[in-house]
Design a protein around this motif. Structure first.
Motif, PDB file in Angstrom:
ATOM      1  N   SER A  41      34.675  -9.471 -29.874  1.00  0.00           N
ATOM      2  CA  SER A  41      33.428 -10.223 -30.063  1.00  0.00           C
ATOM      3  C   SER A  41      32.428  -9.891 -28.968  1.00  0.00           C
ATOM      4  O   SER A  41      31.228  -9.778 -29.221  1.00  0.00           O
ATOM      5  N   GLU A  93      35.827  -8.970 -36.059  1.00  0.00           N
ATOM      6  CA  GLU A  93      35.169  -9.875 -35.108  1.00  0.00           C
ATOM      7  C   GLU A  93      33.768  -9.379 -34.765  1.00  0.00           C
ATOM      8  O   GLU A  93      32.846 -10.180 -34.599  1.00  0.00           O
ATOM      9  N   MET A  97      30.388 -11.517 -35.408  1.00  0.00           N
ATOM     10  CA  MET A  97      29.391 -11.818 -34.371  1.00  0.00           C
ATOM     11  C   MET A  97      27.996 -11.426 -34.844  1.00  0.00           C
ATOM     12  O   MET A  97      27.028 -12.165 -34.616  1.00  0.00           O
ATOM     13  N   ARG A 119      33.433 -17.859 -31.775  1.00  0.00           N
ATOM     14  CA  ARG A 119      34.827 -17.933 -31.331  1.00  0.00           C
ATOM     15  C   ARG A 119      35.460 -19.257 -31.751  1.00  0.00           C
ATOM     16  O   ARG A 119      36.635 -19.309 -32.115  1.00  0.00           O
ATOM     17  N   ASP A 122      36.289 -18.828 -35.415  1.00  0.00           N
ATOM     18  CA  ASP A 122      37.282 -17.778 -35.605  1.00  0.00           C
ATOM     19  C   ASP A 122      38.657 -18.214 -35.122  1.00  0.00           C
ATOM     20  O   ASP A 122      39.665 -17.889 -35.736  1.00  0.00           O
ATOM     21  N   ASP A 146      36.829 -13.478 -40.956  1.00  0.00           N
ATOM     22  CA  ASP A 146      35.847 -13.362 -39.869  1.00  0.00           C
ATOM     23  C   ASP A 146      34.415 -13.369 -40.406  1.00  0.00           C
ATOM     24  O   ASP A 146      33.517 -13.887 -39.743  1.00  0.00           O
TER      25      ASP A 146
END
Length: 165
Positions: A41, A93, A97, A119, A122, A146
């Motif tokens: 991330s 990830e 993001m 986060r 996730d 994700d």
């Protein structure tokens, strides 16, 4: 019954010699021993100044292309490694993001907040993210939880942007 998803898998040497594996492992960030998803991330953030220069439709197109590419990439690398979803595969990830930060104002504090919000979703995987994580497999399954965490985080971020700007 043992949950094999939570067992740490060794870093395959192919990450350093196969460009697809290197990319799926977040340019090497997924090889770090603790919290590879968090590192993946973080690796997504330096791309943000470039993505934020795109017009809104261009950013949207980039998201679509990186997501579709991720379905293939994550599926290929997981198949190559003969695993369902190696924890070091962090392309998902990175895309999550980038979804989180679409249409978010520029500034390091927005990146930090977006990182924390993504986060949160996730890691906790509220329903239906948790359901997708357990029931959808292959490259689509690796990516989809994700992507949805990114959508939840994006909605949260848009609420914060609307409230504080």
């Amino acid at each position: 019954m043992t949950d094999h998803r939570n067992q740490v898998k060794p870093v395959p040497p192919s990450v350093w010699r196969n460009p697809w594996h290197f990319m799926a492992f977040g340019f090497g960030s997924g090889t770090l021993p603790k919290a590879p998803g968090t590192w993946g991330s973080l690796v997504a953030l330096p791309f943000m100044p470039l993505w934020q220069m795109l017009p809104d439709w261009g950013y949207w197109l980039m998201l679509g292309l990186t997501m579709l590419f991720g379905f293939w990439l994550c599926g290929k690398v997981a198949s190559d490694l003969r695993v369902h979803d190696h924890e070091g595969i962090v392309w998902d990830e990175m895309v999550g993001m980038w979804i989180t930060l679409w249409l978010v104002p520029q500034g390091w504090y927005w990146l930090l907040i977006g990182f924390l919000v993504f986060r949160f979703f996730d890691i906790l995987k509220p329903w239906p993210i948790s359901w997708l994580d357990r029931h959808v497999h292959g490259g689509v399954g690796i990516m989809l939880d994700d992507v949805l965490a990114g959508v939840f985080a994006w909605l949260t971020m848009q609420g914060l942007v609307w409230s504080f700007t």
